[in-house]
Design a protein around this motif. Structure first.
Motif, short mmCIF file in Angstrom:
data_model
loop_
_atom_site.label_atom_id
_atom_site.label_comp_id
_atom_site.label_asym_id
_atom_site.label_seq_id
_atom_site.Cartn_x
_atom_site.Cartn_y
_atom_site.Cartn_z
N UNK A 9 48.64 30.74 39.09
CA UNK A 9 48.85 32.17 39.35
C UNK A 9 48.07 33.03 38.36
N UNK A 10 48.03 32.62 37.10
CA UNK A 10 47.30 33.41 36.10
C UNK A 10 45.81 33.46 36.44
N UNK A 11 45.27 32.30 36.80
CA UNK A 11 43.83 32.29 37.10
C UNK A 11 43.53 33.11 38.35
N UNK A 12 44.45 33.05 39.34
CA UNK A 12 44.24 33.84 40.56
C UNK A 12 44.27 35.34 40.22
N UNK A 13 45.19 35.72 39.36
CA UNK A 13 45.25 37.14 38.95
C UNK A 13 43.96 37.55 38.25
N UNK A 14 43.49 36.64 37.39
CA UNK A 14 42.25 36.94 36.64
C UNK A 14 41.07 37.12 37.61
N UNK A 15 40.97 36.22 38.56
CA UNK A 15 39.87 36.32 39.54
C UNK A 15 39.99 37.64 40.30
N UNK A 16 41.21 38.01 40.64
CA UNK A 16 41.43 39.29 41.34
C UNK A 16 40.96 40.47 40.49
N UNK A 17 41.34 40.45 39.21
CA UNK A 17 40.94 41.55 38.32
C UNK A 17 39.42 41.61 38.16
N UNK A 18 38.81 40.45 38.05
CA UNK A 18 37.34 40.42 37.83
C UNK A 18 36.59 40.84 39.10
N UNK A 19 37.30 40.80 40.22
CA UNK A 19 36.64 41.19 41.49
C UNK A 19 36.82 42.66 41.83
N UNK A 20 37.67 43.36 41.05
CA UNK A 20 37.92 44.77 41.35
C UNK A 20 36.62 45.56 41.20
N UNK A 21 36.25 46.25 42.25
CA UNK A 21 35.05 47.12 42.25
C UNK A 21 33.74 46.37 42.02
N UNK A 22 33.75 45.05 42.18
CA UNK A 22 32.49 44.30 42.05
C UNK A 22 32.28 43.55 43.38
N UNK A 23 31.17 43.82 44.09
CA UNK A 23 30.99 43.18 45.40
C UNK A 23 30.95 41.65 45.29
N UNK A 24 31.56 41.01 46.28
CA UNK A 24 31.51 39.56 46.30
C UNK A 24 30.04 39.12 46.37
N UNK A 25 29.74 38.07 45.66
CA UNK A 25 28.35 37.60 45.62
C UNK A 25 27.66 38.00 44.33
N UNK A 26 28.24 38.98 43.63
CA UNK A 26 27.61 39.38 42.35
C UNK A 26 28.59 39.31 41.18
N UNK A 27 29.66 38.55 41.36
CA UNK A 27 30.69 38.51 40.31
C UNK A 27 30.38 37.50 39.21
N UNK A 28 29.63 36.47 39.55
CA UNK A 28 29.22 35.51 38.53
C UNK A 28 30.28 34.46 38.23
N UNK A 29 30.19 33.92 37.03
CA UNK A 29 31.12 32.87 36.63
C UNK A 29 31.80 33.27 35.33
N UNK A 30 33.02 32.74 35.15
CA UNK A 30 33.72 32.92 33.86
C UNK A 30 33.74 31.56 33.18
N UNK A 31 33.25 31.57 31.93
CA UNK A 31 33.13 30.32 31.16
C UNK A 31 34.21 30.32 30.08
N UNK A 32 35.01 29.27 30.04
CA UNK A 32 36.04 29.13 29.00
C UNK A 32 35.74 27.90 28.16
N UNK A 33 35.69 28.09 26.86
CA UNK A 33 35.42 26.97 25.96
C UNK A 33 36.68 26.72 25.13
N UNK A 34 37.27 25.54 25.31
CA UNK A 34 38.41 25.19 24.45
C UNK A 34 37.90 24.81 23.07
#
Ligand code: GLY
Ligand code: MN
Length: 473
Positions: A9-34
């Motif tokens: 659920x957290x990751x889905x919320x994050x993807x939703x937030x990162x997609x706000x006002x950004x057209x699909x296809x230009x959102x890119x990737x989120x990189x997480x380094x532990x």
């Protein structure tokens, strides 16, 4: 770990937030380094492993050298790590596969670590944004530089503002499962402080008390949530020396907290009279700090800014220091000039959660200030790390203090910083007073606030004296 649905659920919320006002296809990737292991002296003798907190929040896996990519256009998630080989098994024992661990937090795709570079390189070659959080560890900084080609010196400034803001917006508001963990860490913190209080005895060395106290959290949790402050020189705000013999008539500041096994923090401060009884002079100052702590708690609720709460406590302190003739003049003027900073050169509190100063690695101002708030340059108020308008789910510390810092008093006197409001003649008697800080952890609720943890450490001077008198010797 929490149930995998929490992370999904957290990751889905994050993807939703990162997609706000950004057209699909230009959102890119989120990189997480532990995080990786960090050698103490040589590679095989590492410091105790502590995972990155944002990694824990979204991926939960408390294992070194993991990384992940979320494709923000397709929501596809991949964990990158290597399965153990026989060489590792000899030293570590058998380990679950990366795929089964990833599945445990709801991630369906995994790939070997070596693949991560190709995935990032492909995104870059396609012109897709690569979002990452500002790293605080050097390993992660080097890793991101290596993956993206960004020079090491620019890795922090080129981190993703939108990802950082999205993560902060989520982690600032604690979920019920997190609040339970914070309550658990606070229970442990309560126990630490109770044991410490029972062991403050004239003639002992401070370090003995530190060892006994830290043993409590090591025996039930991960350890301490930050380097313990236990000192009869509380006027040094972050005094990590514990080498003094406990003397009668001193004030012992104990600022210490637990990190539980889920890595949630507590952070409490109590100030004890070393011989078990406060002097009148100590009690007069102690009561002011105690009143400030109580006032802050009573004001804490949704809708108020923590800056306003900080300023209300500054006003109370100045009013009551004026009653002792330590300052003179109009309190409103003193508040606006920042005179309280001479006595409390730090802020009222900070956010707390997976980090004791939650998310300060992501940027103190982004975490602690709303977009319409500007951080003050005044001593004290300028160190306020949480100024935001409070909303239910925020967890903050309430930690006023009064300190008599000879070097600071001398500087203000020499430079006239106090504009005539400070009664330096009276202040002379306080030069070796030390300091007092009293800290609770507070959850903002729908209609007010509650202190976290099952019990509250004694704080009224009479209750502290009684608790010390009841300690077994
Ligand atoms: N408890 C240490 C701090 O808040 O800075
Ligand atoms: Mn604190």
């Amino acid at each position: 770990m929490f149930a995998k649905e929490v992370y999904i659920a957290r990751r889905a919320t994050l993807v939703g937030k990162m997609g706000e006002n950004v057209p699909q296809g230009s959102r890119g990737i989120a990189l997480f380094i532990g995080n990786a292991e960090s050698p103490a002296q040589y590679w095989d003798n590492a410091y105790k492993f502590r995972q990155d907190s944002s990694w824990l929040y979204y991926f939960g896996l408390d294992i070194p050298c993991y990384a992940a990519v979320i494709d923000l256009d397709t929501a596809e998630e991949t964990v990158f790590a290597d399965d153990v080989e026989i060489g590792d098994i000899i030293w570590m024992g058998p380990q679950p596969s990366v795929a089964s661990l990833a599945a445990g937090v709801g991630v369906l795709h995994t790939a070997p670590s070596g693949e991560l570079g190709n995935v990032v390189a492909r995104a870059i070659s396609q012109g897709r944004p690569v979002h990452y959080l500002p790293p605080s560890r050097w390993y992660n900084t080097l890793k991101i530089s290596d993956l993206t080609g960004i020079p090491v010196a620019q890795v922090k400034e080129k981190s993703s503002d939108s990802l950082t803001r999205a993560v902060i917006s989520m982690r600032l508001v604690k979920e019920q499962c997190e609040i339970e963990q914070i309550d658990d860490a606070c229970a442990l913190g309560y126990e630490m402080h109770t044991v410490a209080r029972n062991n403050v005895k004239v003639g002992r060395i401070e370090q003995e008390v530190v060892g006994i106290m830290e043993g409590v959290t090591l025996s039930k949790g991960w350890g301490v949530s930050f380097a313990t402050i236990l000192t009869q020189h509380g006027e040094t705000l972050h005094n990590h020396l514990h080498d003094k013999v406990i003397e009668d008539g001193k004030l012992m500041v104990i600022d210490a907290g637990a990190e539980n096994n889920m890595h949630y923090a507590s952070d409490f401060t109590r100030t004890l009279p070393t011989g078990g009884r406060f002097t009148t002079m100590q009690k007069d100052i102690y009561r002011i700090v105690c009143n400030a702590n109580e006032l802050a708690f009573s004001l804490t609720r949704p809708g108020i800014t923590y800056r306003e709460v900080h300023l209300a406590t500054a006003r109370l302190m100045l009013e009551q220091l004026r009653d002792l003739d330590l300052v003179r003049g109009d309190v409103d003027e003193m508040v606006s000039l920042g005179i309280a900073g001479l006595f409390q050169p730090h802020g009222l509190g900070h956010n707390m959660g997976l980090d004791v100063h939650d998310m300060e690695d992501l940027g103190e101002n982004l975490v602690g200030y709303d977009s319409n708030q500007i951080r003050s340059a005044q001593l004290g108020l300028g160190s306020l790390r949480m100024a935001r308008k409070l909303v239910p789910g925020n967890v903050v510390t309430d930690e006023p203090g009064i300190y008599f810092i000879p070097a600071l008093i001398d500087k203000w006197k020499a430079e006239g910083t106090d504009r005539g409001f400070v009664n330096y003649a009276k202040l002379e008697a306080y030069r070796d007073f030390g300091g007092i800080r009293l800290e609770d952890d507070v959850l903002v609720t729908e209609d007010g606030a509650r202190r976290t943890g099952p019990y509250r450490l004694p704080i009224l001077p009479e209750d502290v004296e009684e608790a010390m008198g009841n300690a077994l010797s």
